[in-house]
Motif scaffolding. Structure first.
Motif, mmCIF file in Angstrom:
data_model
loop_
_atom_site.group_PDB
_atom_site.id
_atom_site.type_symbol
_atom_site.label_atom_id
_atom_site.label_comp_id
_atom_site.label_asym_id
_atom_site.label_seq_id
_atom_site.Cartn_x
_atom_site.Cartn_y
_atom_site.Cartn_z
ATOM 1 N N ILE A 133 -3.845 7.791 129.631
ATOM 2 C CA ILE A 133 -4.102 8.022 130.918
ATOM 3 C C ILE A 133 -3.204 6.826 131.235
ATOM 4 O O ILE A 133 -3.106 5.792 130.989
ATOM 5 N N ARG A 134 -2.465 6.577 132.971
ATOM 6 C CA ARG A 134 -1.662 6.006 133.447
ATOM 7 C C ARG A 134 -2.731 4.367 133.151
ATOM 8 O O ARG A 134 -3.260 4.187 134.088
ATOM 9 N N LEU A 135 -1.744 3.238 133.225
ATOM 10 C CA LEU A 135 -2.042 1.943 132.681
ATOM 11 C C LEU A 135 -0.868 1.179 134.830
ATOM 12 O O LEU A 135 -0.218 1.627 134.792
ATOM 13 N N VAL A 136 -1.234 0.049 134.432
ATOM 14 C CA VAL A 136 -0.792 -1.043 135.048
ATOM 15 C C VAL A 136 0.254 -1.889 134.574
ATOM 16 O O VAL A 136 -0.312 -2.522 133.813
ATOM 17 N N MET A 143 10.043 -2.618 129.567
ATOM 18 C CA MET A 143 10.089 -1.386 127.793
ATOM 19 C C MET A 143 9.838 -0.526 128.482
ATOM 20 O O MET A 143 9.145 0.313 128.746
ATOM 21 N N PRO A 144 10.847 0.562 128.115
ATOM 22 C CA PRO A 144 10.603 1.817 128.305
ATOM 23 C C PRO A 144 9.675 2.260 126.908
ATOM 24 O O PRO A 144 10.059 2.370 126.111
ATOM 25 N N SER A 145 8.823 3.541 127.831
ATOM 26 C CA SER A 145 8.108 4.237 127.589
ATOM 27 C C SER A 145 8.373 4.635 126.323
ATOM 28 O O SER A 145 8.935 5.841 126.304
ATOM 29 N N ALA A 146 7.201 5.067 125.600
ATOM 30 C CA ALA A 146 7.345 5.514 124.111
ATOM 31 C C ALA A 146 6.825 7.086 124.252
ATOM 32 O O ALA A 146 7.334 8.360 123.580
ATOM 33 N N CYS A 147 6.344 7.381 125.413
ATOM 34 C CA CYS A 147 5.800 8.800 125.708
ATOM 35 C C CYS A 147 6.560 9.858 126.773
ATOM 36 O O CYS A 147 7.676 9.504 127.302
ATOM 37 N N ALA A 154 -0.977 5.369 128.161
ATOM 38 C CA ALA A 154 -1.639 4.120 126.862
ATOM 39 C C ALA A 154 -0.795 4.362 125.855
ATOM 40 O O ALA A 154 -0.472 3.240 124.620
ATOM 41 N N GLU A 155 -0.320 5.358 126.072
ATOM 42 C CA GLU A 155 0.140 6.087 124.639
ATOM 43 C C GLU A 155 1.449 5.299 124.295
ATOM 44 O O GLU A 155 2.544 4.614 123.324
ATOM 45 N N GLY A 156 2.097 5.461 125.400
ATOM 46 C CA GLY A 156 3.101 5.161 125.508
ATOM 47 C C GLY A 156 3.548 3.866 125.597
ATOM 48 O O GLY A 156 4.881 3.321 125.342
#
Length: 262
Positions: A133-136, A143-147, A154-156
């Motif tokens: 699910i995308r977050l604001v 920070m670059p997403s980890a996903c 959320a995971e990223g």
């Protein structure tokens, strides 16, 4: 039992050996329940029930441990995702006991979640994948997403690899007020999305993050802020709406419930 995630043939042999030992003598086997990682087919009506879909775990894509065990033991074998199973277990025996609708969220290497309604898990065309699910993003969080799939899911942003990037190998969330506030904000946003989509009577937080001292109250406040005063009923406003998981082995407990009751 619990074994390392090696090759599916190794898992099959380890489980078979464990069951053979457990039913030696006068004991008999009536059913098997499996709490599995995903993605996999969890629809019991599907001819591919239990088949693992594309996964980075070597050898597992296209495998079907459920079918292999059903062929070996000739008893019903039921499978669901580990997070769906944990939701069922926490509803029956843990932090959601006595409630009709309980969501479970785990924050670890990844983020997963499930919803238990009167002892049954939510299933659709597949199973929930709430970690994406995308977050604001908070202002200033670059920070670059980890996903590898999404820049702001959320995971990223707050799963284990993301926290490792934010805090370093030896970082402690409790000792970093800024990181704690950020994680509480993002966890609260995720829970707000679950409130709007699922309307659970409680959200149980597991995977280690739920036991971080002092995290759930600000996450609850962030959830309510994200909802912006929209009418969501009384349950989500209760102080214990976000609750830490109580069961040490929710997956095993839930797999046993799955075998016994379905």
């Amino acid at each position: 039992g619990r074994w390392p995630t090696g090759h599916p043939d190794e898992a099959r042999d380890a489980i078979t050996g464990c069951i053979d030992e457990a039913v030696a003598g006068d004991a008999s086997l009536r059913a098997i329940g499996i709490a599995a990682f995903g993605p996999l087919i969890v629809d019991p009506a599907s001819p591919d029930y239990g088949r693992m879909l594309a996964t980075p775990k070597p050898g597992w894509s296209g495998s079907n441990l459920r079918r292999a065990l059903a062929d070996r033991f000739a008893v019903p074998v039921h499978v669901d995702t580990d997070v769906n199973i944990a939701a069922i277990a926490e509803q029956a025996l843990g932090a959601g006991r006595g409630l009709r609708s309980v969501a479970y969220v785990t924050v670890g290497t990844g983020i997963g979640g499930g919803l238990a309604i009167e002892g049954r898990s939510l299933k659709g065309a597949l199973h929930p994948e709430i970690g994406h699910i995308r977050l604001v993003r908070r202002v200033g969080d670059e920070m670059p997403s980890a996903c590898p799939f999404h820049p702001d899911c959320a995971e990223g942003l707050i799963a284990g690899p993301a926290l490792h990037r934010r805090l370093g190998a030896d970082g402690d969330l409790v000792r970093s007020p800024a990181a704690m506030a950020l994680v509480a904000d993002y966890l609260g946003q995720l829970c707000a999305a679950l409130v709007l989509a699922w309307t659970p009577q409680r959200i149980v937080i597991g995977g280690g993050i739920g036991s971080v001292p002092g995290l759930l109250p600000p996450a609850h406040a962030a959830m309510l802020a994200s909802l912006g005063g929209y009418g969501i009923g009384d349950a989500a406003h209760m102080p214990d709406f976000l609750a830490p998981a109580r069961l040490a082995d929710a997956g095993l407990e839930g797999a046993m419930l799955l075998a016994r009751h379905i």
